[in-house]
Every structure is written in structure tokens, then in C-alpha cells.
Design a protein around this motif. Sequence first.
Motif: not given
Length: 359
Positions: A248-262
Motif C-alpha cells: 500500500m505504501r508503494n501504491a501511495m507513492q505512485a499516486l503522489t506522482t499524479q498531477t491531480e491528487m483529488g
Amino acid sequence: MINEALQRLLIENLTTATLLLDARLRLQYMNPAAEMLLAVSGQRSHGQFISELFTESAEALAALRQAVDQAHPFTKREATLTSVSGQTLTVDYAVTPILTRRETLLLLEVLPRDRLLRISKEEAQLSNQETTRMLVRGLAHEIKNPLGGIRGAAQLLARELPEEQLRDYTEVIIEEADRLRNLVDRMLGSNKLPSLGMTNIHEVLEHVASLIEAESQGRIIMARDYDPSIPEVLADREQLIQAVLNIMRNAMQALTTQTEMGLARLSLRTRTLRQFTIGHVRHRLVARIEIIDNGPGIPGELQNTLFYPMVSGRPDGTGLGLAIAQNIISQHQGLIECESHPGHTAFSIFLPLEQGTGA
């Protein structure tokens, strides 16, 4: 002679999906293997037209009607079916007409090719992981022995140095030797056997989800889709938390690379699977835990080596998180799989609900 009750028992315990259709191509019976394959209830689906269970080409329906009219059996290889849940299946199926006094029935025996391919892939994955584990252990042994000598020599040298400031250099040697030793220990994973106890996997998931929500500071939408009927599993709670947290931490770190965090979304889903094969062992009941994110996906060149130590898609990554997670789940007789493309990455953890038993 085998009585009717025993015949039904045999059919219900077949791993081959079996369906019985009447002359109008409406469902009269399906065994549990068919229910699991199509993700439907046989009781609720009774009387439904075959296209309400899964869709295929018009030619396939015509072939079924012809089998009823002419009582002619046939087999179709590598057919593509779409279940009512939207899942695409590649299957082989055989159609056998059964003549009765009232009408001609059709017996469908469906063999999923996806499952056979998955089992072959799993066996190769488990074999590769075991080979990698043996290689890492051998390499670690060769590294740790000289590291101990280097550290000891640096300590002796520090005692003999005439000036205090020169000891800064020996401290660097000792600290770097300790860092390398810790890195090797992490690559090896824990040598401690799991401390097994009855564990609620949903409690584990919620515990990790609370940690991720705190770390992400509410920037990620968390979704849950749990099967409340899943019983407790015999597992080491702390190790399961570590394995799930790494994923899940890997997934979170991958998601933080998205420009639209919403729009960042992390979903947790649990289901049970019947008669599921992990490696060479077929388990009667398995829990599947899915961790799904809508991030950028894992590069194709990394997907086949994702669970190897020191493989990472991030410049600052150690490449040990997933390797440790896979090692933990392997100690629980389970397996982790990954499917990824841009916008959808799903890690699936399979855990036997009957530890130590296989059919």
C-alpha cells in the motif's frame, strides 16, 4: 450402482465448470465450479437464457441451437466469453447433447485456459523466487564475512591512532560496514518463523489503511469492498501488516506522482475463492486481498522482475519492499500477483484459509 445423491456429490466437487441447459438454452443447473468461474449464483440464475450468464458470438449461439436440433456434440477451443460481471475469460468448452423423453438437454463442460496459464506463470514465479532467494543468501554470506573483518580491523585501528581526529575516518568505515550489513539483512528478510494465530484480515487492512491515510494527509480517496463472510485466517498478524503496508505504501507513492491528487484513489477488496491452486497445491478455500490504485502503472520492463530484491521503479527506492512482502506471504503458503497498466494497478494477495491442507 452409484445412486443419484452420490452422482450429484461428484458433479458438485468437480473442478471443471459444468452447466446443464434445456432445449431453449436456459440454465437448469450449474455446479460450484461454474458458479465460481462465472461469478454468479446457480440458484438465482436458474431459468436464465445462456446470454444472461455470459456473452459470446452469434455463431456460438447458432452452434448450440444446432446441437439441440441435431443432437450433435462439438468442442470449441480458446473461446472468449464475457461474464455478467464484465470479466473476460478464455476457455475451452465441450457441448454434449443428452436425449430425454421430453427434450434434448445440453451439457456444457467449460475449462478456463486463463487458470491454466496462471498456474504455469505462478509455478515459474515461485521457482524464480526460490532461485533468487538462494542466490541472495549465498551472496549475503560472501559479503557479511569480510564486512565483519573490515569492521573489526577498523575498531582495532581506531585504538592505535595517535590523534582523536583521525578516528573520524575509522568511524566512517565502521558505519558503512554496519549499513551494508543491515542492507544484506533486509535483503535476506526475517529468519524468524511466523507466529501464527487466528487473524482477521479486515482488521489488518483497516490498521494499514489508517497508517496510509495519516501519511497521505487525506490526499488519497480510500475505498473498501469487503466480503464479511471471510473467516479468520491462521497467520502472523504483524508480518501480514508489514506485507500489506509495503504494497500500500508503494501504491501511495505512485499516486503522489499524479498531477491531480483529488483523483488519486486506493481501493481495498476481499473475496473468497474455492478450489484455488497455488503452486502445486489446490486449496479448498482461499482469501483474495486486492489492493488497487489508479496511478500511472508499473513500467512493462519491470513487471516480470517486480518481486526481485533491489528492483525499483523509483530513483530513491530500495527495491526491497515487494520482495519482503512476497517472502512473508510465501511463508504463509500464499502468493502475490500483480496486474498493471496505466490507470490501474492491482496487487492480489492469495492466502489459504485452511493452512497446511491441500486437496
